[in-house]
Design an enzyme around this catalytic site. Sequence first.
Site, PDB file in Angstrom:
ATOM      1  CG  HIS A 106      44.604  45.150  64.802  1.00 42.10           C
ATOM      2  ND1 HIS A 106      43.822  44.096  64.387  1.00 42.10           N
ATOM      3  CD2 HIS A 106      45.832  44.622  65.060  1.00 42.10           C
ATOM      4  CE1 HIS A 106      44.545  42.981  64.378  1.00 42.10           C
ATOM      5  NE2 HIS A 106      45.750  43.260  64.794  1.00 42.10           N
ATOM      6  CG  PHE A 162      44.398  50.622  57.252  1.00 41.45           C
ATOM      7  CD1 PHE A 162      45.257  51.718  57.294  1.00 41.45           C
ATOM      8  CD2 PHE A 162      44.854  49.410  57.733  1.00 41.45           C
ATOM      9  CE1 PHE A 162      46.541  51.601  57.811  1.00 41.45           C
ATOM     10  CE2 PHE A 162      46.142  49.282  58.245  1.00 41.45           C
ATOM     11  CZ  PHE A 162      46.993  50.374  58.293  1.00 41.45           C
ATOM     12  NE  ARG A 217      43.844  40.126  67.338  1.00 41.51           N
ATOM     13  CZ  ARG A 217      45.049  39.732  66.964  1.00 41.51           C
ATOM     14  NH1 ARG A 217      45.327  39.607  65.689  1.00 41.51           N
ATOM     15  NH2 ARG A 217      45.987  39.485  67.844  1.00 41.51           N
ATOM     16  CD  GLU A 271      43.863  49.372  53.192  1.00 41.59           C
ATOM     17  OE1 GLU A 271      44.149  50.285  52.398  1.00 41.59           O
ATOM     18  OE2 GLU A 271      44.722  48.610  53.687  1.00 41.59           O
ATOM     19  NE  ARG A 325      48.494  42.786  68.087  1.00 36.84           N
ATOM     20  CZ  ARG A 325      49.500  42.848  68.956  1.00 36.84           C
ATOM     21  NH1 ARG A 325      49.495  43.763  69.902  1.00 36.84           N
ATOM     22  NH2 ARG A 325      50.512  42.017  68.881  1.00 36.84           N
ATOM     23  CG  ASP A 368      51.990  47.251  64.675  1.00 36.07           C
ATOM     24  OD1 ASP A 368      53.137  46.765  64.765  1.00 36.07           O
ATOM     25  OD2 ASP A 368      51.071  46.709  64.029  1.00 36.07           O
TER      26      ASP A 368
END
Lengths: 276, 314
Positions: free
Chosen positions: B109, B83, B10, B58, B167, B117
């Site tokens: 991610h 998303f 990323r 999104e 990530r 998460d």
Amino acid sequence: MDIKGLERTANKVRIGIVTAVHSAKCGHPGGALSSADILTYLFFQEMNIDPANPKKEDRDRFVLSKGHSAPGYYSVLANRGFFPVEDLKTLRHTGSYLQGHPDMKHIPGVDMSSGSLGQGISAAVGMALGAKLKGVNNRVYCLLGDGEIEEGQVWEAAMFAGFRKLDNLVLIVDNNDLQIDGHLNEVCSPDPIDEKFKAFNFNVIKINGNDMTEVAKAFEDAKAVKDKPTAIIANTVKGKGVSFMENQAGWHGKAPNDEEFETAMKDLERLGEEIG
Amino acid sequence: MDKTKKIATRESYGNALAELGKEHDNVIVLDADLAAATKTSTFKKAFPDRHIDCGIAESNMMGIAAGLSTCGYVPFASTFAMFAAGRAYEQVRNSIGYPKLNVKIGATHAGISVGEDGASHQCNEDLALMRMIPGMTVICPADDIEAKAAVKAAYELEGPVYLRFGRLAVPIVNDNSDYKFEIGKGVKLLDGSDVTIIATGLEVAYALDAAEMLAAQGISAAVVNMHTIKPLDKELVLAEAARTKRIVTVEEHSVLGGLGGAVAEVLSENACAPLLRIGVNDVFGESGPATELVAKYGLDADGICGSITKWIKK
């Protein structure tokens, strides 16, 4: 073109709609007929477009977010000279470029593919943003259904357009009060539509969308507004112009049989004579 | 392989965008309130006027990207894989894929290496979803060098591209001087004769370590970095199948429909080698530090090595 000329043209557009849907033996006549006057005004009066050069860069853009009204879109494009009116009879036929819903890759004059409700408005907002960023002085028009605005994405797009002050964007809500399962008030009413768009920082104009004089005034008034996008809430009659289709939810997505087709054509012929 | 400086892809994405922005003024970057996480903040710092934050919306962002592309911009629409490929799947399909618009989707991610998460944010399905869209190019780079090259290649390719980034900081595997990135061409990093491990994304580094462990047990494993999931390098898959007669796929993604699925399709049509798919076994993930989860789900070098030895012995 004067108001009478535009009304005459709108009647021709309606004849094209009924002809196309009859030939396809399926499709969506109701919402195409309700929005025929708006489409006619846009493509014959309002928009800077050139049928000989459909992709010219500074053209005004149009997105049919209520993509199922494709017969209306195609009829107005054909009557404006983007492709032969005769081709309307190939609507939805295997091998025809006139797909059931707008296809920008194959149909001259179509600026965005659409049909899945709620998505066209976002693309229109992207076009309006792109024009602002590039400093191109054009306008973007987007036609939505009143049932369509039940989709959440419409409000994501409206929030963005209001926040970004996209005053080169004009939304038109074809408010014919009917969706597939019935009257808006019996399904999941988005009312009050005007208050909602006002709350999303839009300039709101309410008109009779089947009255060409009111349609013309609304688009003219929208041009004077700075720092706000405009939403024209156009009250219309679903199936407008065809006696047995008017205000009938059942004619949202159904083709007339041969007998009904004859009746519809007689209705429109008579309307044509009335316009003179 | 250089394990001394690990970089998350990323980060590479953000840096590559900033570079691309210098060269091309039609590059425009969209985000959905995650610029600090997707690292498009790097681009935003350099080109604030060409960074559009669409807010937490999104679906609308994908449509705006579609509209901008029709105005001559090359939009990079950025958010988490969950998303981009999940929530906005139908917008990507209908507003970008169907009209074949020149939109690049930068999805960060991805996979279980999202870590703490947990399952709601660990997208193990994106490769499968994006691969199903006709005309969509799907790229999953292995490291910093490849991620930057992929962003540049995506810009140069006319049409929709899905870019998968992670990530977790990962080692450099493509530090050899003759490295060349070409969309649709897998890279053989290690030769071997008993089995070919085809890996993608952060699993490439783990596969290289696993090959070393296998060698200690007398198993000679080749390693292929399959950075492009679509179009898949079928020739390379079939050549390896004919050569080592055993194919293993490794991905930080469901074993259904991603790299393993794509390779299975090619092999089954040609029936030339048995296949072992290593990935997330049709389950949701969970919370935990990324490296612990990678190990728990059998996706680290130990896990890969163990699965392969067990499979070969059987």
